[in-house]
Design an enzyme around this catalytic site. Structure first.
Site, PDB file in Angstrom:
ATOM      1  N   ALA A   1       0.870  -1.168   0.000  1.00  0.00           N
ATOM      2  CA  ALA A   1       0.000   0.000   0.000  1.00  0.00           C
ATOM      3  C   ALA A   1       0.910   1.222   0.000  1.00  0.00           C
ATOM      4  O   ALA A   1       1.755   1.379   0.875  1.00  0.00           O
ATOM      5  CB  ALA A   1      -0.889  -0.008   1.242  1.00  0.00           C
ATOM      6  N   SER A   2       0.767   2.074  -0.998  1.00  0.00           N
ATOM      7  CA  SER A   2       1.687   3.193  -1.180  1.00  0.00           C
ATOM      8  C   SER A   2       1.638   4.172  -0.011  1.00  0.00           C
ATOM      9  O   SER A   2       0.637   4.278   0.703  1.00  0.00           O
ATOM     10  CB  SER A   2       1.353   3.949  -2.470  1.00  0.00           C
ATOM     11  OG  SER A   2       1.442   3.099  -3.590  1.00  0.00           O
ATOM     12  N   GLN A   3       2.736   4.891   0.167  1.00  0.00           N
ATOM     13  CA  GLN A   3       2.813   5.907   1.212  1.00  0.00           C
ATOM     14  C   GLN A   3       1.770   6.988   0.939  1.00  0.00           C
ATOM     15  O   GLN A   3       1.669   7.494  -0.172  1.00  0.00           O
ATOM     16  CB  GLN A   3       4.224   6.500   1.227  1.00  0.00           C
ATOM     17  CG  GLN A   3       4.517   7.387   2.408  1.00  0.00           C
ATOM     18  CD  GLN A   3       6.003   7.651   2.553  1.00  0.00           C
ATOM     19  OE1 GLN A   3       6.794   6.712   2.651  1.00  0.00           O
ATOM     20  NE2 GLN A   3       6.385   8.917   2.549  1.00  0.00           N
TER      21      GLN A   3
END
Length: 406
Positions: A74-76
């Site tokens: 899950a991207s920052q």
């Protein structure tokens, strides 16, 4: 925030921090609204609330190889924010996403498109796509299309797209994306070249993509693209280079030059603050010097009296490599009236090390004179004639020709 904080308080606190620190020109009030409305924790249910609303990436699929990067994350959140700001979604847009991840990014985009819009998201891993499907259904975004397929293929059955976004690192630009993005549409992707990655916001013109924005980011690489090379210079595996397939770089040819450690050290008058980013130096080098690549050096290589000079950022520094010689970015503390600062320079090794260090120093000084200037990036289908090479640095890849210029 305390451990008893409720999700919407944590979410609003995170978004407040992101908005406050958003890069210049990459703020969108509608993206802020979406991130306050869509619950990130519902897309990563195994994470604690504190982790779900921390500004950091969260691994959702581990790699069986313990020495390799995770297979999906899950991207920052701050990266999610500025990439969606780059994308400039409008109500009614038809959007394609390569890299479904948790489904959170697709949910944000579906929120932004409104009732008349549509979102299709793709993922190579069946279990990742299944997770995204389940989470989107559970959070009220059941009309987002989730397809299990190689993102490089796109989804021609739902084209043309007004917006296209990749949430994986892209080294080459698949021809299918050109064909499926409408003229006038926008494409945002974490583009990789010369050892660096930047989120590039492109606008599709008739014969090319033209960059509108650039931002620093880091993403897992897209599966199936093998144009990046890496290799150790020394037997102890302490010094490693990363370069592109079109570059004539052979790490082993540098072994003797580094082992002898005959150093050419050149300092400039360019001074930086402790937390000042150096990303623009690398960008400038990649646009102006074809020898640009990346070097990583483990601490054991620059400790002791006979070690190499410490790179500015040991895990991630720009370098110039030609034949049996190289130079890379270095820094040292200096005392000036405004407080602790660092002077920038270049360390060169090998027969041409001094010349490479001088070339790097020239670009350091140019960057020092204008630290906010960004290059323009144009992307053309492979083989497209692009005129005078002095108009920019040409980087040819199997499906795309990049022209990077200041």
């Amino acid at each position: 925030m305390t451990k008893h904080s409720i999700p919407h308080e944590l979410r609003n606190h995170l978004v407040d921090q992101i908005v406050k620190a958003s890069p210049p020109g990459l703020y969108d009030t509608r993206v802020e609204e979406a991130m306050r409305a869509v619950p990130r924790h519902d897309f990563i249910p195994r994470a604690s609330l504190e982790l779900a609303y921390a500004n950091q990436a969260v691994t959702i699929k581990d790699n069986p190889d313990p020495d390799a990067l995770p297979l999906s994350c899950a991207s920052q959140p701050d990266v999610v924010f500025f990439m969606l700001a780059q994308l400039g979604i409008q109500p009614g847009d038809n959007i394609l996403e390569a890299g479904a991840g948790t489904g959170y990014n697709a949910a944000l985009m579906r929120y932004l498109t409104g009732p008349a819009g549509s979102v299709t998201t793709l993922d190579y891993h069946e279990d990742v796509a299944a997770h995204a499907r389940q989470r989107l259904d559970a959070t009220g975004f059941g009309d987002v299309r989730v397809l299990t397929r190689d993102g490089a293929l796109g989804a021609p059955e739902y084209a043309p797209y007004d917006r296209l976004i990749a949430t994986v690192g892209v080294w080459d630009l698949p021809a299918s994306w050109w064909e499926q993005l409408a003229v006038g549409g926008r494409m945002v992707l974490p583009l990789r070249w010369r050892g660096l990655t930047r989120s590039v916001g492109f606008v599709r013109e008739t014969d090319r993509l033209r960059s509108e924005s650039l931002a620093t980011c880091g993403f897992l690489p897209m599966i199936g693209q093998d144009g990046e090379r890496e290799g150790y210079v020394d037997e102890s595996r302490l010094v490693k280079l990363y370069w592109d397939a079109d570059q004539p770089i052979h790490p082993l040819s540098l072994r003797r030059s580094l082992a002898e450690a005959e150093e050419h050290l050149l300092w400039t008058d360019v001074v930086v603050a402790p937390e000042e980013p150096l990303d623009g130096i690398w960008l400038r080098l990649s646009a102006l010097d074809p020898a640009t690549c990346r070097i990583t050096v483990r601490p054991e290589a620059f400790t002791g009296t006979a070690g190499l000079h410490r790179p500015a950022v040991p895990a991630l520094s720009p370098a110039l490599v030609e034949g049996d010689s190289l130079a890379y970015l270095v820094l040292e503390p200096v005392d000036v009236r405004s407080g602790k600062r660092y002077r920038l320079g270049a360390a060169g090794y090998g027969p041409a090390g001094q010349g490479l260090a001088e070339r790097l120093s020239v670009q350091l000084r140019a960057w020092g004179n204008d630290r906010t200037l960004l290059p323009s990036i144009a992307a053309y289908p492979s083989g497209t004639p692009t005129g005078n090479p002095t108009d920019g640095q040409i980087i040819d890849k199997p499906s795309v020709r990049l022209v990077i210029a200041y």
